[in-house]
Design an enzyme around this catalytic site. Structure first.
Site, PDB file in Angstrom:
ATOM      1  N   CYS A 212      54.876  19.398  43.209  1.00 39.55           N
ATOM      2  CA  CYS A 212      53.785  18.606  42.700  1.00 39.55           C
ATOM      3  C   CYS A 212      52.993  19.483  41.750  1.00 39.55           C
ATOM      4  O   CYS A 212      52.647  20.613  42.062  1.00 39.55           O
ATOM      5  CB  CYS A 212      52.906  18.111  43.820  1.00 39.55           C
ATOM      6  SG  CYS A 212      52.446  19.376  44.955  1.00 39.55           S
TER       7      CYS A 212
ATOM      8  N   GLY B 140      51.182   9.087  43.247  1.00 40.85           N
ATOM      9  CA  GLY B 140      52.555   8.731  43.567  1.00 40.85           C
ATOM     10  C   GLY B 140      53.391   8.531  42.324  1.00 40.85           C
ATOM     11  O   GLY B 140      53.146   9.159  41.283  1.00 40.85           O
ATOM     12  N   SER B 141      54.334   7.628  42.389  1.00 38.53           N
ATOM     13  CA  SER B 141      55.297   7.423  41.308  1.00 38.53           C
ATOM     14  C   SER B 141      54.802   6.378  40.314  1.00 38.53           C
ATOM     15  O   SER B 141      53.996   5.513  40.656  1.00 38.53           O
ATOM     16  CB  SER B 141      56.636   6.967  41.891  1.00 38.53           C
ATOM     17  OG  SER B 141      56.515   5.659  42.429  1.00 38.53           O
TER      18      SER B 141
ATOM     19  N   VAL C  45      55.422   2.623  41.550  1.00 38.52           N
ATOM     20  CA  VAL C  45      54.428   2.118  42.500  1.00 38.52           C
ATOM     21  C   VAL C  45      53.065   2.002  41.821  1.00 38.52           C
ATOM     22  O   VAL C  45      52.287   1.089  42.118  1.00 38.52           O
ATOM     23  CB  VAL C  45      54.354   3.025  43.738  1.00 38.52           C
ATOM     24  CG1 VAL C  45      53.307   2.512  44.723  1.00 38.52           C
ATOM     25  CG2 VAL C  45      55.715   3.105  44.427  1.00 38.52           C
ATOM     26  N   GLY C  46      52.778   2.905  40.893  1.00 38.00           N
ATOM     27  CA  GLY C  46      51.519   2.835  40.158  1.00 38.00           C
ATOM     28  C   GLY C  46      51.345   1.520  39.425  1.00 38.00           C
ATOM     29  O   GLY C  46      50.244   0.947  39.377  1.00 38.00           O
TER      30      GLY C  46
ATOM     31  N   GLU D  68      47.432   8.986  39.410  1.00 36.20           N
ATOM     32  CA  GLU D  68      48.046  10.292  39.137  1.00 36.20           C
ATOM     33  C   GLU D  68      49.508  10.152  39.522  1.00 36.20           C
ATOM     34  O   GLU D  68      49.856  10.093  40.689  1.00 36.20           O
ATOM     35  CB  GLU D  68      47.342  11.384  39.953  1.00 36.20           C
ATOM     36  CG  GLU D  68      47.589  12.784  39.410  1.00 36.20           C
ATOM     37  CD  GLU D  68      48.929  13.362  39.861  1.00 36.20           C
ATOM     38  OE1 GLU D  68      49.915  13.244  39.097  1.00 36.20           O
ATOM     39  OE2 GLU D  68      48.983  13.922  40.963  1.00 36.20           O
TER      40      GLU D  68
END
Length: 595
Positions: free
Chosen positions: A331, A275-276, A279-280, A297
């Protein structure tokens, strides 16, 4: 000759038998998965056959995850947003099943993979259509990104997975020559994964396959933007596990929002997040409370470098595919294009020609090259990036065209756009776009393009094109990123023996390859006696308790015996070690200490 001839014949016979055995297909049962509620229009009865209009602005977290087709806005249904208590119950069930599955044989695990592979190959159209409906991508994009990558991962695990999970023997060093050193790999327990929406099929299967094959259970939270497809793909997994006699509840798919994800992180033994970066960071913070391993990732801003000595037409086609990867959902796609000034005008002209031929529309309603934008209001973000570039001097060199979108398709589509006269002051060259925008910048020297490509907070991948392969390799070797493709794009991910992941804001840790498979394991170092029971570990007498006065002298000589720089130094020290041991008298040593 009489001795070697029979051995030669036996070798040929063995090789022939192995070849003939390869021709015999393995016995793989077929499975039947209920598709009655997911095939096109099967769920469109009077109660739910309407166009869904999501709220604008920040996602409102309710007790339901609403699902709709981004390309048509047709309503697909809803799934529950699980509470923390419900998530913990799912993990507890998986943990009980994992205790049983940890004892399963690799033969049983391989059969599970073969059943999955057979179903995928026989139902490619169904899998791609469901992915297309839930995310807006075209069938071709779904085949490339969902089917091929997943099949490649399965076949790699079938061919090599067991080998890399068996004990691996290592050198024991000079001081432990009488020992045998090895690394053993045990399941961690329950692997949690929070995955993004861009590849709903592969993003579910990727962590699940590694986790289950290495003896773990898996609990996967699918994106709130792709829950409908993820929950169907779960049926395939469940049915295949049941076919090999796996325990119930070994794999779970859960749905929900941030609260659901946080509860998952707090409950599992390892978390994989796709994700982003924002949020990581929250995932890392939550994982720190239980000190579990984390793989992140977090996307990228991949550089696509084109030197002046390339075959331009072929590179142009690769460049467009790289930019529009997965219907512009980008992606692992290229987001920054650097082209040598000698071919810059011609490259731009050819790119624009291809881009203008691309049609955008609902992927299942006609022949369109690109589908919809999956995330609500993302097209507005993309336009803002374009506007920022235009305000700072960039120009639009060309755009794709829309097909018939219908009255209700307001902002779910974005035309592929070529930008020129861009520089690094523009947000489009710094922020992850996740969209079909091709900003093309000019460079003059290899040193300049290396500096430009490294001028990014991201470091996932790169692609370097040159007629001189050594030159391309040299450029790629100096780029700070986790994966690199030479005269190709994204080929690293199709080599599933390779690890995948990035550096900087693209995250850390790896999935895929040996590294990704073993990352699902407790890695245990083991040392055992090589010649047991004939040679056993004994503490040398001079350093047994009570330690002798000559104990340190003994240690000095022992160290030089093992690690001296020359053979003569080691031999001289060895003589002294043997002398100390042979002359040592524990009674005399004890008397001296008592005095």
């Amino acid at each position: 000759m009489a001795i070697w001839w029979p051995l030669f014949v036996l070798g040929i016979a063995y090789a022939l038998c192995r070849f003939l055995l390869m021709l015999i297909p393995p016995s793989v049962p077929s499975i039947e998965v209920d598709v009655s509620d997911v095939v096109e229009d099967a769920s469109q009865n009077k109660e739910n056959s309407f166009i869904y209009i999501p709220r604008r602005g920040k996602t409102v977290q309710t007790d339901k995850v609403q699902c709709y087709e981004p390309a048509t806005m047709k309503y697909l249904g809803y799934f529950p947003a699980l509470t923390p208590e419900e998530v913990r119950e799912h993990v507890a069930q998986a943990r009980k099943a994992q205790i049983i599955w940890a004892k399963s044989s690799f033969k049983q695990r391989r059969q599970f993979l073969r059943i999955l592979l057979k179903y995928i190959i026989e139902h490619q159209e169904l899998i791609c259509e469901i992915s297309s409906r839930d995310t807006g991508k075209t069938m071709v994009d779904a085949s490339l990104g969902e089917i091929m990558t997943t099949c490649e991962k399965i076949t790699w695990l079938l061919d090599e997975g067991e080998k890399w999970l068996k004990p691996e023997y290592r050198s024991s060093g000079r001081s432990m020559l009488h020992k045998r050193a090895k690394v053993e790999f045990y399941p961690l327990g329950v692997i949690g994964a929070i995955v993004s929406w861009n590849y709903p099929f592969h993003n579910v299967f990727n962590p699940m396959l590694a986790a289950v094959f290495s003896g773990n259970a898996a609990v996967i939270k699918v994106s709130e933007h792709a829950s409908w497809s993820g929950c169907f793909y779960y049926r395939i997994i469940q049915t295949a596990l049941a076919a090999v006699g796996a325990p119930e509840n070994l794999v779970h798919i859960i749905t929900g929002f941030a609260e659901t994800g946080q509860a998952l992180v707090s409950s599992v033994d390892k978390i994989i997040f796709v994700g982003s970066p924002g949020v990581g960071r929250m995932i890392m913070q939550k994982a720190s409370e239980t000190l579990i391993p984390v793989t992140l990732e977090l996307g990228g801003k991949d550089a696509f470098i084109v030197c002046e000595d390339v075959d331009l037409p072929s590179v142009v086609q690769v460049a467009v595919r790289a930019a529009l990867q997965s219907s512009g959902q980008n992606c692992a796609g290229a987001e920054r294009f650097y082209v040598h000034r000698d071919i810059y005008p011609e490259f731009v002209a050819q790119i624009v020609k291809v881009i203008k031929s691309i049609s955008v529309g609902p992927p299942l309603s006609g022949r369109f090259d690109m589908g919809a934008i999956c995330m609500q209001e993302h097209s507005e973000k993309l336009q803002n990036l374009v506007n920022d570039a235009l305000d700072k001097g960039a120009e639009i060199a060309g755009r794709g065209s829309f097909g018939h979108l219908g009255e209700d398709a307001v902002d779910q589509f974005f035309p592929p756009t070529v930008l020129i006269k861009v520089d690094h002051t523009m947000k489009i060259m710094q922020e992850e776009a996740f969209g079909p925008i091709l900003p093309i910048m000019m460079f003059s020297t290899d040193e300049e393009v290396i500096e430009l490509a490294n001028d990014s907070k991201y470091g996932l991948g790169c692609a370097v094109f040159s007629g001189n392969q050594k030159r391309a390799i040299e450029i790629a070797s100096q780029l700070h990123c986790g994966v690199a493709a030479i005269n190709d794009f994204a080929s690293t991910y199709m080599c599933q023996s390779l690890p995948f992941g990035g550096v900087k804001h693209s995250g850390f840790g790896r999935f895929a390859g040996v590294e990704g498979l073993r990352a699902c394991c407790l890695v245990k170092s083991v040392v055992e006696d090589r010649f047991w029971p004939y040679i056993r570990t004994k503490i040398p007498k001079p350093i047994q308790y009570p330690v002798a006065e000559i104990g340190f002298e003994f240690q000095e000589s022992l160290v030089e015996t093992l690690y001296g720089l020359s053979v003569w130094d080691r031999l001289r020290a060895l003589v002294n070690v043997l002398k100390i041991v042979s002359e040592y008298n524990p009674t005399t040593n004890l008397t001296k200490k008592t005095r």
